[in-house]
Scaffold this motif. Sequence first.
Motif, PDB file in Angstrom:
ATOM      1  N   UNK A  77      26.719  89.721 107.091  1.00 12.40           N
ATOM      2  CA  UNK A  77      28.379  90.041 106.564  1.00 12.40           C
ATOM      3  C   UNK A  77      28.023  90.758 105.372  1.00 12.40           C
ATOM      4  N   UNK A  78      28.975  91.549 104.944  1.00 11.94           N
ATOM      5  CA  UNK A  78      28.768  92.348 104.014  1.00 11.94           C
ATOM      6  C   UNK A  78      28.740  91.600 102.625  1.00 11.94           C
ATOM      7  N   UNK A  79      29.198  90.343 102.591  1.00 13.29           N
ATOM      8  CA  UNK A  79      28.795  89.619 101.344  1.00 13.29           C
ATOM      9  C   UNK A  79      27.885  88.787 101.732  1.00 13.29           C
ATOM     10  N   UNK A  80      26.713  89.178 102.298  1.00 10.93           N
ATOM     11  CA  UNK A  80      25.552  88.382 102.768  1.00 10.93           C
ATOM     12  C   UNK A  80      25.105  87.578 101.594  1.00 10.93           C
ATOM     13  N   UNK A  81      24.792  88.203 100.322  1.00 11.85           N
ATOM     14  CA  UNK A  81      24.199  87.733  99.161  1.00 11.85           C
ATOM     15  C   UNK A  81      25.041  86.169  98.876  1.00 11.85           C
ATOM     16  N   UNK A  82      26.572  86.425  98.747  1.00 15.82           N
ATOM     17  CA  UNK A  82      27.268  85.520  98.340  1.00 15.82           C
ATOM     18  C   UNK A  82      27.348  84.458  99.221  1.00 15.82           C
ATOM     19  N   UNK A  83      27.233  84.740 100.493  1.00 15.90           N
ATOM     20  CA  UNK A  83      27.271  83.586 101.574  1.00 15.90           C
ATOM     21  C   UNK A  83      25.782  82.894 101.493  1.00 15.90           C
ATOM     22  N   UNK A  84      24.804  83.700 101.184  1.00 17.01           N
ATOM     23  CA  UNK A  84      23.697  82.841 101.022  1.00 17.01           C
ATOM     24  C   UNK A  84      23.498  81.988  99.712  1.00 17.01           C
ATOM     25  N   UNK A  85      23.840  82.434  98.752  1.00 17.77           N
ATOM     26  CA  UNK A  85      24.175  81.708  97.463  1.00 17.77           C
ATOM     27  C   UNK A  85      25.027  80.530  97.572  1.00 17.77           C
ATOM     28  N   UNK A  86      26.258  80.619  98.423  1.00 15.88           N
ATOM     29  CA  UNK A  86      26.837  79.441  98.637  1.00 15.88           C
ATOM     30  C   UNK A  86      26.487  78.416  99.406  1.00 15.88           C
ATOM     31  N   UNK A  87      25.669  78.920 100.401  1.00 13.13           N
ATOM     32  CA  UNK A  87      24.842  77.790 101.300  1.00 13.13           C
ATOM     33  C   UNK A  87      23.978  77.024 100.296  1.00 13.13           C
ATOM     34  N   UNK A  88      23.227  77.802  99.532  1.00 10.88           N
ATOM     35  CA  UNK A  88      22.361  77.068  98.836  1.00 10.88           C
ATOM     36  C   UNK A  88      22.821  76.031  97.923  1.00 10.88           C
ATOM     37  N   UNK A  89      24.062  76.657  97.057  1.00 12.16           N
ATOM     38  CA  UNK A  89      24.843  75.629  96.241  1.00 12.16           C
ATOM     39  C   UNK A  89      25.281  74.620  97.239  1.00 12.16           C
ATOM     40  N   UNK A  90      25.861  74.753  97.993  1.00 19.22           N
ATOM     41  CA  UNK A  90      26.383  73.703  99.041  1.00 19.22           C
ATOM     42  C   UNK A  90      25.478  72.724  99.551  1.00 19.22           C
ATOM     43  N   UNK A  91      24.012  73.281  99.749  1.00 15.87           N
ATOM     44  CA  UNK A  91      23.038  72.300 100.041  1.00 15.87           C
ATOM     45  C   UNK A  91      22.442  71.439  98.781  1.00 15.87           C
ATOM     46  N   UNK A  92      22.808  71.860  97.577  1.00 20.36           N
ATOM     47  CA  UNK A  92      22.381  71.252  96.558  1.00 20.36           C
ATOM     48  C   UNK A  92      23.429  70.333  96.063  1.00 20.36           C
ATOM     49  N   UNK A  93      24.622  70.496  96.397  1.00 19.15           N
ATOM     50  CA  UNK A  93      25.896  69.811  95.809  1.00 19.15           C
ATOM     51  C   UNK A  93      26.425  68.821  96.798  1.00 19.15           C
ATOM     52  N   UNK A  94      26.588  69.378  98.008  1.00 21.51           N
ATOM     53  CA  UNK A  94      27.295  68.541  98.750  1.00 21.51           C
ATOM     54  C   UNK A  94      26.379  67.938 100.164  1.00 21.51           C
ATOM     55  N   UNK A  95      25.926  69.030 100.809  1.00 25.27           N
ATOM     56  CA  UNK A  95      24.930  68.603 101.976  1.00 25.27           C
ATOM     57  C   UNK A  95      23.456  68.212 101.424  1.00 25.27           C
ATOM     58  N   UNK A  96      23.313  67.055 100.444  1.00 23.31           N
ATOM     59  CA  UNK A  96      22.158  67.014  99.793  1.00 23.31           C
ATOM     60  C   UNK A  96      21.244  66.231 100.839  1.00 23.31           C
ATOM     61  N   UNK A  97      20.072  66.535 100.616  1.00 24.72           N
ATOM     62  CA  UNK A  97      18.821  65.890 101.643  1.00 24.72           C
ATOM     63  C   UNK A  97      18.982  64.539 101.597  1.00 24.72           C
ATOM     64  N   UNK A  98      19.295  63.895 100.644  1.00 22.21           N
ATOM     65  CA  UNK A  98      19.701  62.067 100.581  1.00 22.21           C
ATOM     66  C   UNK A  98      20.917  62.199 100.323  1.00 22.21           C
ATOM     67  N   UNK A  99      21.839  61.188 101.167  1.00 23.90           N
ATOM     68  CA  UNK A  99      23.282  60.922 100.837  1.00 23.90           C
ATOM     69  C   UNK A  99      23.941  62.123 100.738  1.00 23.90           C
ATOM     70  N   UNK A 100      24.185  62.939 101.662  1.00 26.80           N
ATOM     71  CA  UNK A 100      25.203  63.877 101.905  1.00 26.80           C
ATOM     72  C   UNK A 100      26.351  63.481 101.603  1.00 26.80           C
ATOM     73  N   UNK A 101      27.392  64.218 100.921  1.00 27.65           N
ATOM     74  CA  UNK A 101      28.726  63.800 100.698  1.00 27.65           C
ATOM     75  C   UNK A 101      29.765  64.074 101.858  1.00 27.65           C
ATOM     76  N   UNK A 102      29.341  63.483 102.771  1.00 27.67           N
ATOM     77  CA  UNK A 102      30.188  63.751 104.159  1.00 27.67           C
ATOM     78  C   UNK A 102      31.546  63.352 103.954  1.00 27.67           C
TER      79      UNK A 102
END
Length: 123
Positions: A77-102
Motif C-alpha cells: 500500500x502507499x502507506x506501507x510504513x504506517x501499516x507496518x508500524x500499526x501492526x507492530x503496535x497492535x501486536x504489542x498492545x492488543x494481540x499480545x503473545x500472552x493473553x491477547x485482549x480479544x
Amino acid sequence: MTKRKGKFPIEKVELQEIPFLGQYIINSILLQIHNIPSPLLDVNMARVLERYFGERKLSDIRYDPYLQELAYRVVNHSASKEINWAILDFAAEICKARKPLCENCFLSATCKYYKKVFNRRNS
Ligand code: SF4
C-alpha cells in the motif's frame, strides 16, 4: 560503500548479495529508505497475521510461502510504513503473545483465532 557512495542499492537482489543482511533488514531498507512496500515480518507480525488469517505451514517465517505472500499483500500500500508500524503496535498492545485482549479487539468478529478459542470455550 565507496562504489555506491554510501547508499544502499534499491534492488532486492543486490541487497541480498551484501554479506550479513538478512530478510528482515533487507525489507527494512527497502521500506524505510527506498519507500518500497515491504513487510517488517518478525515473530510479532507473524503472530497477528496467523491468528487473524490462519497458521503458516513451515516453522521458519522466512521460508513459509503462505506467510510471506500474506505479509506482502497486507502491507502492499502507499502507506506501507504506517501499516507496518500499526501492526507492530497492535501486536504489542492488543494481540499480545500472552493473553491477547480479544474481548476488546475490533477484529474479533472476523478473527480465526478468536473464533476457535470462543467456540472451544462455549462447547
Ligand atoms: S481477536 Fe484476539 S487474536 Fe484476533 S486479532 Fe484481535 S487480539 Fe488478536
